[in-house]
Design a protein around this motif. Structure first.
Motif, PDB file in Angstrom:
ATOM      1  N   TYR A 178      38.450  47.292  27.646  1.00 33.13           N
ATOM      2  CA  TYR A 178      39.346  46.355  26.987  1.00 33.13           C
ATOM      3  C   TYR A 178      39.166  44.976  27.605  1.00 33.13           C
ATOM      4  O   TYR A 178      39.049  44.850  28.835  1.00 33.13           O
ATOM      5  CB  TYR A 178      40.803  46.813  27.141  1.00 33.13           C
ATOM      6  CG  TYR A 178      41.116  48.094  26.419  1.00 33.13           C
ATOM      7  CD1 TYR A 178      41.497  48.092  25.082  1.00 33.13           C
ATOM      8  CD2 TYR A 178      41.020  49.316  27.073  1.00 33.13           C
ATOM      9  CE1 TYR A 178      41.781  49.275  24.408  1.00 33.13           C
ATOM     10  CE2 TYR A 178      41.303  50.509  26.423  1.00 33.13           C
ATOM     11  CZ  TYR A 178      41.679  50.479  25.087  1.00 33.13           C
ATOM     12  OH  TYR A 178      41.956  51.653  24.433  1.00 33.13           O
ATOM     13  N   PHE A 179      39.150  43.960  26.765  1.00 34.83           N
ATOM     14  CA  PHE A 179      38.900  42.606  27.251  1.00 34.83           C
ATOM     15  C   PHE A 179      39.850  42.268  28.406  1.00 34.83           C
ATOM     16  O   PHE A 179      41.059  42.458  28.318  1.00 34.83           O
ATOM     17  CB  PHE A 179      39.079  41.586  26.124  1.00 34.83           C
ATOM     18  CG  PHE A 179      38.721  40.180  26.555  1.00 34.83           C
ATOM     19  CD1 PHE A 179      37.401  39.766  26.527  1.00 34.83           C
ATOM     20  CD2 PHE A 179      39.693  39.287  26.997  1.00 34.83           C
ATOM     21  CE1 PHE A 179      37.059  38.488  26.930  1.00 34.83           C
ATOM     22  CE2 PHE A 179      39.358  38.008  27.399  1.00 34.83           C
ATOM     23  CZ  PHE A 179      38.042  37.614  27.368  1.00 34.83           C
ATOM     24  N   GLY A 180      39.253  41.757  29.489  1.00 34.82           N
ATOM     25  CA  GLY A 180      40.029  41.392  30.666  1.00 34.82           C
ATOM     26  C   GLY A 180      40.207  42.498  31.672  1.00 34.82           C
ATOM     27  O   GLY A 180      40.711  42.260  32.781  1.00 34.82           O
ATOM     28  N   GLU A 181      39.779  43.700  31.335  1.00 32.83           N
ATOM     29  CA  GLU A 181      39.962  44.841  32.221  1.00 32.83           C
ATOM     30  C   GLU A 181      38.905  44.857  33.316  1.00 32.83           C
ATOM     31  O   GLU A 181      37.735  44.534  33.097  1.00 32.83           O
ATOM     32  CB  GLU A 181      39.856  46.130  31.393  1.00 32.83           C
ATOM     33  CG  GLU A 181      39.945  47.408  32.204  1.00 32.83           C
ATOM     34  CD  GLU A 181      39.650  48.632  31.361  1.00 32.83           C
ATOM     35  OE1 GLU A 181      40.432  49.589  31.412  1.00 32.83           O
ATOM     36  OE2 GLU A 181      38.624  48.624  30.630  1.00 32.83           O
ATOM     37  N   HIS A 182      39.314  45.224  34.529  1.00 32.96           N
ATOM     38  CA  HIS A 182      38.360  45.414  35.622  1.00 32.96           C
ATOM     39  C   HIS A 182      37.691  46.779  35.478  1.00 32.96           C
ATOM     40  O   HIS A 182      38.355  47.776  35.191  1.00 32.96           O
ATOM     41  CB  HIS A 182      39.064  45.342  36.973  1.00 32.96           C
ATOM     42  CG  HIS A 182      38.159  45.604  38.135  1.00 32.96           C
ATOM     43  ND1 HIS A 182      38.103  46.824  38.782  1.00 32.96           N
ATOM     44  CD2 HIS A 182      37.250  44.807  38.747  1.00 32.96           C
ATOM     45  CE1 HIS A 182      37.211  46.761  39.748  1.00 32.96           C
ATOM     46  NE2 HIS A 182      36.675  45.553  39.758  1.00 32.96           N
ATOM     47  N   VAL A 183      36.384  46.813  35.672  1.00 31.28           N
ATOM     48  CA  VAL A 183      35.625  48.060  35.562  1.00 31.28           C
ATOM     49  C   VAL A 183      35.678  48.783  36.906  1.00 31.28           C
ATOM     50  O   VAL A 183      35.135  48.299  37.903  1.00 31.28           O
ATOM     51  CB  VAL A 183      34.170  47.790  35.140  1.00 31.28           C
ATOM     52  CG1 VAL A 183      33.389  49.094  35.056  1.00 31.28           C
ATOM     53  CG2 VAL A 183      34.137  47.061  33.804  1.00 31.28           C
ATOM     54  N   SER A 184      36.329  49.926  36.931  1.00 35.42           N
ATOM     55  CA  SER A 184      36.575  50.624  38.200  1.00 35.42           C
ATOM     56  C   SER A 184      35.299  51.146  38.840  1.00 35.42           C
ATOM     57  O   SER A 184      35.225  51.296  40.059  1.00 35.42           O
ATOM     58  CB  SER A 184      37.551  51.780  37.982  1.00 35.42           C
ATOM     59  OG  SER A 184      37.015  52.716  37.052  1.00 35.42           O
ATOM     60  N   GLY A 185      34.288  51.429  38.052  1.00 34.87           N
ATOM     61  CA  GLY A 185      33.062  51.999  38.603  1.00 34.87           C
ATOM     62  C   GLY A 185      32.057  50.975  39.078  1.00 34.87           C
ATOM     63  O   GLY A 185      30.914  51.330  39.384  1.00 34.87           O
ATOM     64  N   ASN A 186      32.473  49.705  39.177  1.00 35.32           N
ATOM     65  CA  ASN A 186      31.535  48.656  39.583  1.00 35.32           C
ATOM     66  C   ASN A 186      30.986  48.945  40.978  1.00 35.32           C
ATOM     67  O   ASN A 186      31.728  49.310  41.895  1.00 35.32           O
ATOM     68  CB  ASN A 186      32.229  47.294  39.549  1.00 35.32           C
ATOM     69  CG  ASN A 186      31.231  46.152  39.554  1.00 35.32           C
ATOM     70  OD1 ASN A 186      30.644  45.828  40.579  1.00 35.32           O
ATOM     71  ND2 ASN A 186      31.036  45.547  38.389  1.00 35.32           N
ATOM     72  N   LEU A 187      29.682  48.746  41.131  1.00 31.80           N
ATOM     73  CA  LEU A 187      28.999  49.070  42.380  1.00 31.80           C
ATOM     74  C   LEU A 187      28.955  47.915  43.360  1.00 31.80           C
ATOM     75  O   LEU A 187      28.336  48.027  44.425  1.00 31.80           O
ATOM     76  CB  LEU A 187      27.579  49.562  42.074  1.00 31.80           C
ATOM     77  CG  LEU A 187      27.531  50.938  41.410  1.00 31.80           C
ATOM     78  CD1 LEU A 187      26.174  51.208  40.797  1.00 31.80           C
ATOM     79  CD2 LEU A 187      27.909  52.027  42.403  1.00 31.80           C
ATOM     80  N   GLY A 188      29.606  46.801  43.011  1.00 31.43           N
ATOM     81  CA  GLY A 188      29.701  45.692  43.948  1.00 31.43           C
ATOM     82  C   GLY A 188      28.563  44.707  43.821  1.00 31.43           C
ATOM     83  O   GLY A 188      27.452  45.047  43.393  1.00 31.43           O
ATOM     84  N   GLY A 189      28.835  43.473  44.189  1.00 27.19           N
ATOM     85  CA  GLY A 189      27.834  42.412  44.215  1.00 27.19           C
ATOM     86  C   GLY A 189      27.730  41.865  45.622  1.00 27.19           C
ATOM     87  O   GLY A 189      27.251  42.529  46.530  1.00 27.19           O
ATOM     88  N   THR A 190      28.235  40.634  45.820  1.00 26.51           N
ATOM     89  CA  THR A 190      28.206  40.070  47.170  1.00 26.51           C
ATOM     90  C   THR A 190      29.327  39.062  47.312  1.00 26.51           C
ATOM     91  O   THR A 190      30.078  38.809  46.374  1.00 26.51           O
ATOM     92  CB  THR A 190      26.827  39.441  47.462  1.00 26.51           C
ATOM     93  OG1 THR A 190      26.667  39.262  48.862  1.00 26.51           O
ATOM     94  CG2 THR A 190      26.638  38.106  46.746  1.00 26.51           C
TER      95      THR A 190
END
Length: 771
Positions: free
Chosen positions: A96-108
Motif C-alpha cells: 500500500y502506498f506509503g507502507e514500509h516493506v518489512s522484509g527490506n534487507l537494508g541499505g546503508t
C-alpha cells in the motif's frame, strides 16, 4: 516515451516489467529532468496492460511481475496499492502506498560516527518480500551538471518488483541512477591516515619506515593538522576549516608533496570546509578579489557551493593551486546535513558532486574523493568515509554486515576506519582481525586518533601480530589486479565487489542468516573473524555456511564440502557462537589462529595477483601470479585499466589445459608480460599434465595423491599447540584423530564428550574436512 500512463494529476512510467515510477502533482506539472537520485529514465519498451474503470478502479496497470490498482486522488494507502506477483510472504504480496516493506534487507547510513556496535540501517531496494519502494520527491533536479529546484510534486517514487533477482535489480537501479565510476588503481592498495600532528619530517620518515619494512602504502592521507590550527587569531573562530599549510609542522609543503610523489604515493588532505575562506588564509586575497570582498574589514567568503561565483573561486583559487603542488584528491569532512532546508541543497551533496566532477576532469576520467554518504545516488561519487567508529569488538562485528548491505543501494566503495578511531584499549587481536577484514574490504584505510598509543603501525605490536599484519598488507597490494577486475566489472557490468550471500543463493535460508559472510569479487568468499579469541585456546571462531560445491581455504588449501544431498548431515554438525549445538549439513564453526581468517575459493577459481608485493599500484605489472584453486574447469576474465583505457585477459582452463587470450586496443599491457600459474591442491585425476602456452610457467607440483587429511591435521596441530589447556587433554585429542579405527562419524560422536565448546568445534571441523 510510450511507457507512460497519465491523467491530469497522476503519471505512471513503466521503466521495466519490474520497475515503475509513481507521480502525483496537484498542479499537473511533472519532473522530467535528472535528479539527485535519477540519471536516466530512457529504458526499453515494456509489455504491459492497462484497464480503466474496472471493478471500481480508475486505473489498473499489469505486467508479468506486478499489478497496480489506483482509485484516483492524491496517492494514499487507501487509493493506491500494488500486488507483486511473488509468493515470498505469508499473506498477499501487496504494498500500500506509503507502507514500509518489512522484509527490506537494508541499505546503508550516512555515517558510523561514535557508533559502538550495531546501529539501525536505512532501507535499500532489495527485499525478501520481493518488492521495495524508493522515494524521490524531495531531491533537487540536475541541469547542466548543476542542482536546480524541481517541479513540486506530492509524490514521486519508484516501485521495484524484482522478487529475489537481486543482481538484475541492482543493474536496473544503476541504469536508473547512474553508473559507478571507475576508481583509480592506486585506491585499491593500502591507505594510511591518522588524526595526528605529524611534522613534515616525521611523516616522510614514517613512509620510509613502511618501505624499509617492505609494507606497501599507496595513499598518504594527512588529517586536519596539516593546516593552521593553533596560531589563528581568536576573532576568526573555529580552526577546523583551513587551507593554509601549518609552516611550523610543514615548513616546505611543495618539497613534502614532491617527496611523496617520488615514492609513488598519492596524497589526500582532509578539509572541513564549512567555515569558508577567511582573511588569515594564503588564498584569501585571490578569493576576495574574485568575489569583491572588503579586505579591510576582513569580510569572509561564506561557504556556499550553490553560489556559482563562490564555487569558481573555491576551486580555482583555493584547491587547484594546491593540486598543482601535488594534492591528488580531497578528504571532505564534517558536512552532514544539519544546515539543510527545503530551498537549499544539502551541503554534502554539493561537496560530493562538484568535487568529484572537478577531480574527474583533472585526472582523465579517474575522479576520486573521500566523503560521506549523502543518500541514494551517492555511488556516483566514490569513495565513502563511514566515520569515527569506536575501537571495540562490537564495532568490528558490525562492519562486514554494514559493508555488504550497502550494495543493496548501489554504494559499493565504503572506506572504514580500519582498526577503529576513538576510545577503546590496546588489543592486538582486535587490531589484527580488523586489518584482516580491511584487506578483504572495498578500501583498506588504516586509521586512528591522535592518542599516541593508538597508532596502527604494525611494528607497535608484538612480533607475531606484526608479521601477520605485514603479510596481510602485502597481500592487499598483490590483490590489486583482482580488485581492479572487480572495479571494472562494477563500472561496466554492474557487478559489485562485495555481494551478500543472497545475491548468489537467494532461496537458501542460510544466505540471510550468515550476515557477516560475503563474496569478494567473482572468485572469493570471506567469513571474517570479528569476535574475541577463545582465551584458553587462543583461537578465533566464526560460524559459516558452505554453499553448494567444494570450497578451498586459500591460506591452507583445505577443501570444505558445501551443500550436497548425499552428505551425512551429522558430518558437519557444529556448535554456534552462542554455545548451542546444532546439526546442519554445511553450517560449520571455523577456528583460526591469529595468522589468518577463513577466505574461500570455489574449486576451479582463478585469482590473479601481482608477483611483487611492493609493486607500484599505478603500473600494470610485467609479472603476474595466477592462482588456481583446484582442478575444475573455469573461465576468468582479468580486466585492467589505465586512465580511460581498458584491457582484458581471458584465462580458460579445461582438463588441465590453459588458454590465455588478451584484448588490448590501447596497448596498455606491458610487453613481455609473464603469467606464472600457482596451483593449489591441484589433482590431475589422470587428465595429463598441466599445459601452458606462450612460455608461461607454473609452480606447485600437480598432485595425484590426496593431501587433504595431512593438511587438516597440520591445522588442528597448530590450533592445539597454542591452546592453554592441559597437555594430556591435547594428547587425548591427537590420539583420537590419529587412530586408524576412528571414522569421521566417530570423531563427531567423540566431540560431544568434550566439555570445551570451542575445542569441540575444532574436532568437528577436522571431521568435516576428512569426511
Amino acid at each position: 516515451m510510450n511507457n507512460i500512463v497519465q491523467g491530469s494529476n497522476y503519471r505512471f512510467t513503466l521503466l521495466t516489467e519490474r520497475l515503475i515510477r509513481l507521480e502525483y502533482s496537484s498542479s499537473g506539472q511533472f519532473e522530467d529532468r535528472k535528479t539527485q537520485l535519477v540519471a536516466n529514465r530512457e529504458f526499453d519498451p515494456v509489455d504491459y496492460d492497462v484497464q480503466q474503470g474496472r471493478n471500481g478502479h480508475e486505473i489498473e496497470i499489469e505486467t508479468k511481475f506486478f499489478h497496480l490498482y489506483y482509485d484516483g486522488g492524491q496517492f494514499a494507502a487507501s487509493n493506491l496499492h500494488i500486488d507483486a506477483k511473488y509468493q515470498y510472504t505469508l499473506h498477499d504480496s501487496r504494498w500500500y502506498f506509503g507502507e514500509h516493506v518489512s522484509g527490506n534487507l537494508g541499505g546503508t547510513n550516512a555515517t558510523l560516527d561514535l557508533v559502538d556496535g550495531a546501529t539501525p540501517i536505512d532501507d535499500g531496494i532489495m527485499s525478501r518480500d520481493g518488492y521495495a519502494f524508493l522515494d524521490d520527491k524531495d531531491s533537487f533536479a540536475i541541469e547542466d551538471n548543476h542542482f536546480v529546484h524541481r517541479q513540486q510534486e506530492e509524490a514521486d517514487g519508484y516501485f521495484f518488483a524484482y522478487g529475489r533477482n537481486y543482481r538484475e535489480e541492482l543493474s536496473d537501479y544503476y541504469r536508473l541512477s547512474g553508473k559507478t565510476p571507475l576508481i583509480p588503481r592506486y585506491a585499491l592498495g593500502n591507505w594510511w591516515s591518522r588524526y595526528y600532528r605529524y611534522t613534515q619530517h616525521e611523516y616522510l620518515d614514517l613512509m620510509d619506515k613502511f618501505d624499509c619494512e617492505k609494507v606497501p602504502i599507496s595513499v598518504a592521507m594527512i588529517d586536519m593538522d596539516w593546516h593552521r590550527t593553533d596560531d589563528v587569531p581568536a576573532r576568526f573562530g573555529s580552526t577546523w576549516t583551513g587551507y593554509t599549510w601549518n609552516r611550523k609542522l610543514f615548513p616546505d609543503p611543495w618539497r613534502f608533496l614532491q617527496e611523496l610523489r617520488k615514492q609513488h604515493r598519492h596524497v589526500s588532505l582532509n578539509t572541513h570546509p564549512a567555515g569558508g575562506i577567511r582573511a588569515f588564509e594564503d588564498s584569501y586575497p585571490a578569493v576576495a578579489k574574485a568575489l569583491g570582498l572588503d579586505t579591510e574589514k576582513e569580510e569572509p567568503a561564506i561557504f556556499d557551493l550553490d553560489d556559482p561565483q563562490f564555487r569558481k573561486a573555491y576551486f580555482d583559487d583555493v584547491h587547484h593551486p594546491m593540486e598543482k603542488e601535488g594534492v591528488d584528491f580531497w578528504w571532505l569532512d564534517w558536512q552532514q546535513g544539519s544546515s539543510r532546508s527545503k530551498d537549499k541543497v544539502e551541503p554534502l551533496w554539493n561537496l560530493n558532486h562538484y568535487h568529484f566532477l572537478d577531480n574527474e576532469r583533472s585526472h582523465d576520467g579517474e575522479g576520486l574523493i573521500l566523503s560521506r554518504f549523502a543518500g541514494p545516488g551517492s555511488h556516483r561519487y566514490p569513495v565513502g568515509f563511514s566515520g569515527d567508529t569506536v575501537i571495540t569488538w562490537d564495532s568490528l562485528n558490525f562492519q562486514p554486515y554494514f559493508t555488504s548491505t550497502a550494495t543493496n543501494i548501489g554504494y559499493t566503495w565504503w572506506s572504514h576506519d580500519i582498526g577503529g578511531h576513538i576510545w577503546g584499549s590496546f588489543d592486538p587481536a582486535l587490531s589484527l582481525r580488523w586489518l584482516q577484514l580491511g584487506v578483504f574490504s572495498p578500501i583498506n584505510r588504516l586509521h586512528s586518533s591522535d592518542n599516541p598509543f593508538s597508532g596502527k603501525e604494525p611494528w607497535k605490536y608484538r612480533q607475531d601480530v606484526r608479521e601477520y599484519m605485514d603479510e596481510y598488507l602485502r597481500l592487499r597490494n598483490r590483490l590489486v589486479p583482482y580488485l581492479d577486475s572487480a572495479n571494472i566489472r562494477t563500472h561496466c557490468e554492474d557487478r559489485a565487489l562485495i555481494e551478500p550471500l543472497y545475491y548468489r543463493y537467494p532461496d537458501n535460508e542460510e544466505s540471510y542468516l550468515y550476515k557477516n559472510q560475503y563474496f569478494f569479487g567473482s572468485e572469493l568468499m570471506v567469513a571474517p573473524i570479528t569476535t574475541p579469541q577463545d582465551k584458553k585456546l587462543n583461537v578465533g571462531f566464526v560460524d559459516a555456511w558452505m554453499p553448494e560445491g567444494q570450497w578451498m581455504d586459500i591460506f591452507t588449501d583445505l577443501i570444505y564440502q558445501g551443500d550436497r544431498e548425499d552428505v551425512d548431515r551429522t558430518m558437519v554438525s557444529s556448535t554456534n557462537l552462542d554455545g548451542q549445538f546444532t546439526t546442519g549439513e554445511t553450517a560449520i564453526r571455523l577456528g583460526r589462529t591469529l595468522e589468518n581468517i577463513p577466505v574461500f575459493a570455489k574449486l576451479g577459481a582463478i585469482v590473479p595477483m601481482t608477483a611483487d608485493p611492493m609493486q607500484n599500484a599505478d603500473v600494470l605489472p610485467e609479472r603476474l601470479d595466477i592462482h588456481v584453486y583446484g582442478n575444475k574447469d573455469n573461465d576468468y576474465v582479468m580486466y585492467e585499466h589505465l586512465n580511460r583505457s581498458i584491457a582484458s585477459t581471458k584465462i580458460s582452463i579445461r582438463g588441465g589445459i590453459v588458454h590465455v587470450e588478451s584484448e588490448d586496443p590501447d596497448g596498455i599491457i606491458p610487453e613481455g608480460r609473464r603469467l606464472h600459474f600457482k596451483l593449489h591442491a591441484f589433482s590431475l585425476d589422470g587428465t595429463g599434465e598441466f599445459t601452458l602456452a606462450n612460455g608461461q610457467t607454473f609452480e606447485g607440483k600437480p598432485e595425484n595423491d590426496d593431501r587433504q587429511q595431512s593438511r587438516a591435521r597440520e591445522q588442528l596441530l597448530q590450533q592445539l599447540q597454542g591452546a592453554e589447556i592441559p597437555y594430556e587433554e591435547k594428547r587425548g585429542v591427537l590420539k583420537k584423530i590419529d587412530d586408524d579405527l576412528t571414522s569421521p562419524v566417530n570423531l563427531v560422536t567423540y566431540a560431544q564428550t568434550i566439555t570445551n565448546v570451542n575445542l569441540r568445534s575444532i574436532v568437528v571441523e577436522y571431521a568435516s574436512l576428512i569426511g
